[in-house]
Design an enzyme around this catalytic site. Structure first.
Site, PDB file in Angstrom:
ATOM      1  CD  GLU A 166      -3.010  -1.024   2.289  1.00  0.00           C
ATOM      2  OE1 GLU A 166      -3.055   0.011   2.964  1.00  0.00           O
ATOM      3  OE2 GLU A 166      -3.809  -1.955   2.425  1.00  0.00           O
ATOM      4  CD  GLU A 353      -3.270  -5.695   4.253  1.00  0.00           C
ATOM      5  OE1 GLU A 353      -4.085  -4.861   4.697  1.00  0.00           O
ATOM      6  OE2 GLU A 353      -2.038  -5.523   4.267  1.00  0.00           O
TER       7      GLU A 353
HETATM    8  C1  FCB Z   1      -4.077  -1.903   5.728  1.00  0.00           C
HETATM    9  C2  FCB Z   1      -2.673  -2.236   6.174  1.00  0.00           C
HETATM   10  C3  FCB Z   1      -2.604  -3.326   7.222  1.00  0.00           C
HETATM   11  C4  FCB Z   1      -3.721  -3.203   8.225  1.00  0.00           C
HETATM   12  C5  FCB Z   1      -5.054  -3.023   7.547  1.00  0.00           C
HETATM   13  C6  FCB Z   1      -6.223  -2.919   8.497  1.00  0.00           C
HETATM   14  O1  FCB Z   1      -4.105  -0.627   5.197  1.00  0.00           O
HETATM   15  O2  FCB Z   1      -1.895  -2.644   5.073  1.00  0.00           O
HETATM   16  O3  FCB Z   1      -1.330  -3.281   7.812  1.00  0.00           O
HETATM   17  O4  FCB Z   1      -3.437  -2.236   9.143  1.00  0.00           O
HETATM   18  O5  FCB Z   1      -5.034  -1.904   6.729  1.00  0.00           O
END
Ligand code: FCB
Length: 449
Positions: A166, A353
């Site tokens: 990210e 994620e």
């Molecule tokens: C993302 C991050 C991860 C975590 C989630 C909830 O932006 O990459 O580390 O904190 O959010």
């Protein structure tokens, strides 16, 4: 809906990141990172929490791998702490740091768990920050040095490499909004950081390829779907601008299309310095595009520069403990859009994620987090729909394996499949963890409750 059977080779996993779980920040020669400094700065993290101890994973890694086995996890995504391996960011290598990940990787493989390594998940060495951090182009070279060291060392066993996590957050939350480390509020810097992160990714790719010829490698972004809140042209234009800065400004140059004209025009005077070969380097082919997704965003036209948009949370949508709206169909829209617009560049997408924070309670040794199982279920159903329509999503990782240090929110927000009691460091597999284990084992989406 239940009963969706995923493709045989679908990759199931869960994810973590070094600063969020390891603790042991002053052990075995680890250097300081910008997150150590930021979390120790009063007022920056909720409740004054820091990653000093976190989940103590640095000491409990063996048990944690045991828990992964208990929930039948076939793939584990984690990040390397750059300052554990290069305490000053470049130069002197800390052998003990390298050894830690060696042991972890061995243990994973012995338990039949495939490691997916993120090179950089935000914990930049402070020594590099002192020389300008990601605003300084030299940090790209330091990242390449770090990449070279770790891909040489682990590349015989680790085949999946993710350069950056990210980068939008590093650039804009870290350098523009000031809510992540290093806490700057300077748009010009943020844009320069954006460019340097993309460049660092492009420079690292051939190094990964040289050291790990059979690597599966790429970057992980956090694109999202922007919906105009109203029907007006103004709202639509606002959504297009938001989309530009969050999505296209990353995806376009990675896809060899250069930076989008509307963004270059919008930020004209403060557009970053781009070297003559930079765009070609950024466009170095990769094997996949990684997507982290939590929620879509609704926007209407607003008065605030630079994007002249206002974010709206539709009142009818449920929210997680982070206050993030829940709308799984936006994930179908997102992966479909990436495939439609960039499908000839990336023939593989991974969801690295997805997950939700809820206010979990440990009651008589159990955590009954049906809401989280429901959230994951509904997003998997949304993903299945896209896959069924031909979108090449090849894997899904839950954020997170276990509760951990949630950046500016500290320990107050729990995302784990596994509950962590931070006082005793006792772990408890939540209901969602057991449910996910069944989904993974059967390769089939089953009802969460
Ligand atoms: C993302 C991050 C991860 C975590 C989630 C909830 O932006 O990459 O580390 O904190 O959010």
């Amino acid at each position: 809906m239940a009963g969706e059977v995923f493709p045989d080779d679908f990759v199931w996993g869960a994810a973590t990141a070094s600063y969020q779980i390891e603790g042991a920040v002053r052990e075995d020669g680890r250097g300081s990172s910008i997150w150590d400094v930021f979390s120790h700065t009063p007022g920056k993290v909720a409740n004054g929490d820091t990653g000093d101890f976190a989940c103590d994973h640095y000491h409990r890694w063996r048990d944690d791998v045991g828990l992964m086995r208990d929930i039948a996890l076939p793939n584990y995504r984690f990040s390397l702490s750059w300052p554990r391996i290069l305490p000053l960011g470049t130069g002197r290598i800390e052998q003990k740091g390298l050894d830690f990940y060696d042991r972890l990787i061995e243990e994973l493989l012995e338990n039949g768990i495939e490691p997916w390594v993120t090179l950089h998940h935000w914990d930049l060495p402070s020594a590099l920050y002192d020389q300008g951090g990601w605003v300084n182009r030299d940090t790209c070279a330091a990242f390449v040095e770090f990449t070279d060291i770790v891909t040489r060392r682990y590349g015989d066993r680790v085949k999946h490499w993710i350069t950056l996590n990210e980068p939008w957050c590093s650039a804009f939350l870290g350098y523009v909004h000031g809510i992540h480390a290093p806490g700057h509020t300077n748009l010009k810097e943020g844009l320069q950081v954006m460019h340097h992160l993309l460049l660092a990714h492009g420079l690292a790719m051939p190094v990964i390829r040289a050291n790990v010829p059979d690597a599966d490698a790429g970057i992980c972004l956090n694109p999202t779907t922007f919906y105009p809140y109203g029907d007006s042209q103004e709202d639509l234009d606002a959504a297009i601008r938001e989309d530009g800065l969050r999505n296209r400004v990353w995806l376009d140059p990675l896809a060899a299309r250069g930076y989008p004209d509307d963004m270059v025009d919008l930020f004209r005077e403060i557009w970053p310095e781009v070297g003559p070969d930079d765009l070609e380097i950024i466009a170095t082919p990769s094997d996949f595009i990684g997507v982290n997704f939590y929620n879509p965003t609704y926007v209407e036209a607003g008065n605030e520069p630079p994007l002249f948009s206002r974010k709206i949370d539709p009142p009818n949508l449920p929210r997680t403990d982070m206050g993030w709206i829940v709308e799984p169909s936006a994930l179908t829209d997102l992966v479909t859009r990436i495939h439609t617009d960039y499908g000839e560049i990336w023939t593989k997408q991974y969801i690295f994620e997805n997950g939700a924070a809820y206010d979990d309670r440990l009651v008589h040794g159990k955590v009954d987090d049906r809401q989280r199982a429901r959230y994951i279920h509904d997003h998997l159903a949304a993903l299945y729909k896209a896959i069924d329509d031909g979108v090449p999503v090849k894997g899904y990782f839950v954020w997170s394996l276990m509760d951990n240090f949630e950046w500016a929110e500290g320990y107050a927000r729990r995302f784990g499949l596994i509950y962590v009691d931070y006082k005793t460091q006792q772990r408890t597999i939540k209901r969602s963890g057991r449910w996910y284990a069944e989904v993974v084992s059967g390769n089939e989406l089953i009802a969460p409750d």
